[in-house]
Design a protein around this motif. Structure first.
Motif, mmCIF file in Angstrom:
data_model
loop_
_atom_site.group_PDB
_atom_site.id
_atom_site.type_symbol
_atom_site.label_atom_id
_atom_site.label_comp_id
_atom_site.label_asym_id
_atom_site.label_seq_id
_atom_site.Cartn_x
_atom_site.Cartn_y
_atom_site.Cartn_z
ATOM 1 N N GLY A 12 -24.588 -9.202 53.890
ATOM 2 C CA GLY A 12 -23.348 -9.858 53.488
ATOM 3 C C GLY A 12 -22.811 -10.812 54.544
ATOM 4 O O GLY A 12 -22.378 -11.931 54.238
ATOM 5 N N ALA A 13 -22.822 -10.384 55.803
ATOM 6 C CA ALA A 13 -22.329 -11.238 56.881
ATOM 7 C C ALA A 13 -23.247 -12.438 57.086
ATOM 8 O O ALA A 13 -22.782 -13.548 57.402
ATOM 9 C CB ALA A 13 -22.204 -10.442 58.180
ATOM 10 N N PHE A 14 -24.552 -12.244 56.908
ATOM 11 C CA PHE A 14 -25.516 -13.344 57.021
ATOM 12 C C PHE A 14 -25.243 -14.406 55.956
ATOM 13 O O PHE A 14 -25.177 -15.606 56.247
ATOM 14 C CB PHE A 14 -26.934 -12.778 56.876
ATOM 15 C CG PHE A 14 -28.030 -13.794 56.944
ATOM 16 C CD1 PHE A 14 -28.134 -14.681 58.006
ATOM 17 C CD2 PHE A 14 -28.999 -13.855 55.946
ATOM 18 C CE1 PHE A 14 -29.172 -15.617 58.078
ATOM 19 C CE2 PHE A 14 -30.033 -14.776 56.010
ATOM 20 C CZ PHE A 14 -30.114 -15.661 57.068
ATOM 21 N N VAL A 15 -25.052 -13.964 54.716
ATOM 22 C CA VAL A 15 -24.745 -14.897 53.630
ATOM 23 C C VAL A 15 -23.398 -15.564 53.870
ATOM 24 O O VAL A 15 -23.251 -16.788 53.722
ATOM 25 C CB VAL A 15 -24.763 -14.170 52.268
ATOM 26 C CG1 VAL A 15 -24.161 -15.046 51.168
ATOM 27 C CG2 VAL A 15 -26.180 -13.771 51.896
ATOM 28 N N GLY A 16 -22.391 -14.768 54.248
ATOM 29 C CA GLY A 16 -21.066 -15.332 54.486
ATOM 30 C C GLY A 16 -21.063 -16.364 55.596
ATOM 31 O O GLY A 16 -20.435 -17.430 55.478
ATOM 32 N N GLY A 42 -16.232 -13.939 65.581
ATOM 33 C CA GLY A 42 -16.984 -14.486 64.469
ATOM 34 C C GLY A 42 -18.262 -13.712 64.216
ATOM 35 O O GLY A 42 -18.485 -12.631 64.769
ATOM 36 N N VAL A 43 -19.121 -14.273 63.383
ATOM 37 C CA VAL A 43 -20.424 -13.678 63.082
ATOM 38 C C VAL A 43 -21.477 -14.412 63.887
ATOM 39 O O VAL A 43 -21.646 -15.628 63.746
ATOM 40 C CB VAL A 43 -20.761 -13.774 61.584
ATOM 41 C CG1 VAL A 43 -22.135 -13.155 61.311
ATOM 42 C CG2 VAL A 43 -19.696 -13.102 60.743
ATOM 43 N N ARG A 44 -22.177 -13.690 64.725
ATOM 44 C CA ARG A 44 -23.266 -14.281 65.505
ATOM 45 C C ARG A 44 -24.578 -13.940 64.822
ATOM 46 O O ARG A 44 -24.906 -12.764 64.632
ATOM 47 C CB ARG A 44 -23.247 -13.743 66.939
ATOM 48 C CG ARG A 44 -24.251 -14.438 67.855
ATOM 49 C CD ARG A 44 -24.217 -13.845 69.256
ATOM 50 N NE ARG A 44 -25.241 -14.428 70.107
ATOM 51 C CZ ARG A 44 -25.706 -13.866 71.210
ATOM 52 N NH1 ARG A 44 -25.226 -12.696 71.609
ATOM 53 N NH2 ARG A 44 -26.636 -14.454 71.928
ATOM 54 N N VAL A 45 -25.319 -14.974 64.426
ATOM 55 C CA VAL A 45 -26.602 -14.793 63.754
ATOM 56 C C VAL A 45 -27.723 -15.150 64.724
ATOM 57 O O VAL A 45 -27.755 -16.269 65.261
ATOM 58 C CB VAL A 45 -26.704 -15.665 62.488
ATOM 59 C CG1 VAL A 45 -28.094 -15.520 61.852
ATOM 60 C CG2 VAL A 45 -25.620 -15.275 61.483
ATOM 61 N N LEU A 46 -28.616 -14.189 64.961
ATOM 62 C CA LEU A 46 -29.786 -14.401 65.816
ATOM 63 C C LEU A 46 -30.996 -14.524 64.898
ATOM 64 O O LEU A 46 -31.336 -13.588 64.182
ATOM 65 C CB LEU A 46 -29.960 -13.232 66.778
ATOM 66 C CG LEU A 46 -28.715 -12.852 67.600
ATOM 67 C CD1 LEU A 46 -29.004 -11.630 68.463
ATOM 68 C CD2 LEU A 46 -28.252 -14.024 68.446
ATOM 69 N N THR A 53 -23.285 -19.325 65.376
ATOM 70 C CA THR A 53 -22.088 -18.503 65.223
ATOM 71 C C THR A 53 -21.174 -19.162 64.195
ATOM 72 O O THR A 53 -20.966 -20.375 64.225
ATOM 73 C CB THR A 53 -21.338 -18.359 66.558
ATOM 74 O OG1 THR A 53 -22.195 -17.690 67.497
ATOM 75 C CG2 THR A 53 -20.068 -17.528 66.379
ATOM 76 N N ALA A 54 -20.665 -18.365 63.271
ATOM 77 C CA ALA A 54 -19.716 -18.841 62.273
ATOM 78 C C ALA A 54 -18.463 -17.982 62.361
ATOM 79 O O ALA A 54 -18.534 -16.799 62.719
ATOM 80 C CB ALA A 54 -20.312 -18.764 60.873
#
Length: 326
Positions: A12-16, A42-46, A53-54
């Protein structure tokens, strides 16, 4: 476009985060340390495709968000019947609910031509409890081919895959699907609109229905199951029975068992989500993966002795695990 992600865990966080990066107004609904981290940093995507980061809005109070255009459900399917308090404040007359779930969805026979049109599947929609909260006419199906994990609160590790196939239960190519697909693509994800999403549902289910319960019962990874001759044959038998049930309800997935097995072997020493849930003391998501297909087999008079046997012992495991953690 205004989107609320209910259950903003790893997927969910990846999609968001991806939708926010594309310019959508995104609200993540979560709780605990994960929520606190997303609010602060925020959301950190690796990701092997590039880290980013979003900073979408994050809350534990859906009422503070108000109605949205799309609700993206990142919850496990066994939570759907109880998600009314989270979802209801987000709905207006035209809100679509995108259910990113494994297995057979509660809307499966909604507007599906044929002998079983409108049939309710009791194992995934007991007493109509899910349909009461998530009316099938709001539903957009979603089959997730991406693999992610929550590495730390607020940190999503993207392992592989970016495909989120979506589709309408009535097999139309709707404006609401096309608009969501475009937003996902703008955020760097693949989101094909499939006229017959049920084909994708069964293709992914071939792996989930076999590897997930066997992994929980044996505590083995996917590669270990493939390397053991007897469990490998067990998986193949379960896949054959599953394809027969699919055919009896009018779907013939365009994939061979050999190809599906080769794909599973490539995953390697990966623990299925069911095994991970077992190890973490969480409820096992077996109704939509296994019980639903056994129910469809009974509905269509399809012999599935192996699926029934594995379901019996897996269901006992789920019950004893539930009692020990309650």
């Amino acid at each position: 476009m205004k989107v609320a992600v209910v259950g903003a865990g790893a997927i969910g966080a990846f999609v968001g985060a991806s939708l926010h990066r594309a310019g959508a107004e995104v609200h993540l609904i979560a709780r605990g340390p994960h929520l606190a981290a997303m609010r602060q940093d925020g959301v950190r995507v690796l990701s092997p495709r590039g880290d980013f980061t979003a900073r979408p809005a994050a809350t534990d109070d859906p009422a503070s968000i108000g109605p949205v255009d799309y609700v993206f459900l990142g919850l496990k399917a066994n939570s759907y019947a109880d998600c009314g308090a989270l979802v209801n404040p987000l709905l207006h007359d035209g809100t679509a609910v995108i259910a990113a779930q494994n297995g057979i969805p509660w809307w499966y026979f909604h507007r599906l031509p044929g002998a079983h049109t409108g049939q309710r599947i009791a194992s995934v929609d007991p007493g109509g409890a899910v349909s009461a909260v998530l009316p099938p006419e709001r539903a957009i199906g979603c089959v997730v081919y991406a693999a992610t994990e929550l590495e730390a609160p607020g940190v999503v590790r993207h392992l592989e895959g970016t495909r989120f196939s979506i589709g309408e239960p009535d097999m139309s190519v709707s404006r609401r699907c096309l608009d969501f697909s475009e937003a996902m693509r703008s955020g760097g994800l693949k989101c094909p609109v499939e006229p017959d999403l049920r084909n994708d549902i069964w293709i992914k289910l071939l792996g989930n229905i076999s590897f997930n319960p066997i992994s929980a019962l044996s505590r083995a990874t996917m590669a270990q199951i493939c390397r053991h001759p007897d469990t490998r044959e067990l998986v193949v038998t379960m896949m054959r029975e599953t394809l027969e049930v699919a055919a009896r309800v009018g779907c013939r997935p365009k994939i061979s068992i050999e190809r599906r097995m080769a794909g599973a072997e490539r995953v390697g020493d990966h623990k299925t989500s069911t095994l991970q849930d077992l190890e973490r003391g969480k409820p096992l998501e077996l109704d939509v993966l296994l019980a639903a297909v056994v129910e469809l087999a009974a509905l269509t008079d399809t012999p599935v002795p192996t699926l029934r046997a594995v379901h019996a012992v897996a269901d006992l495991l789920a019950q004893t695990t539930s009692r020990s953690t309650s």
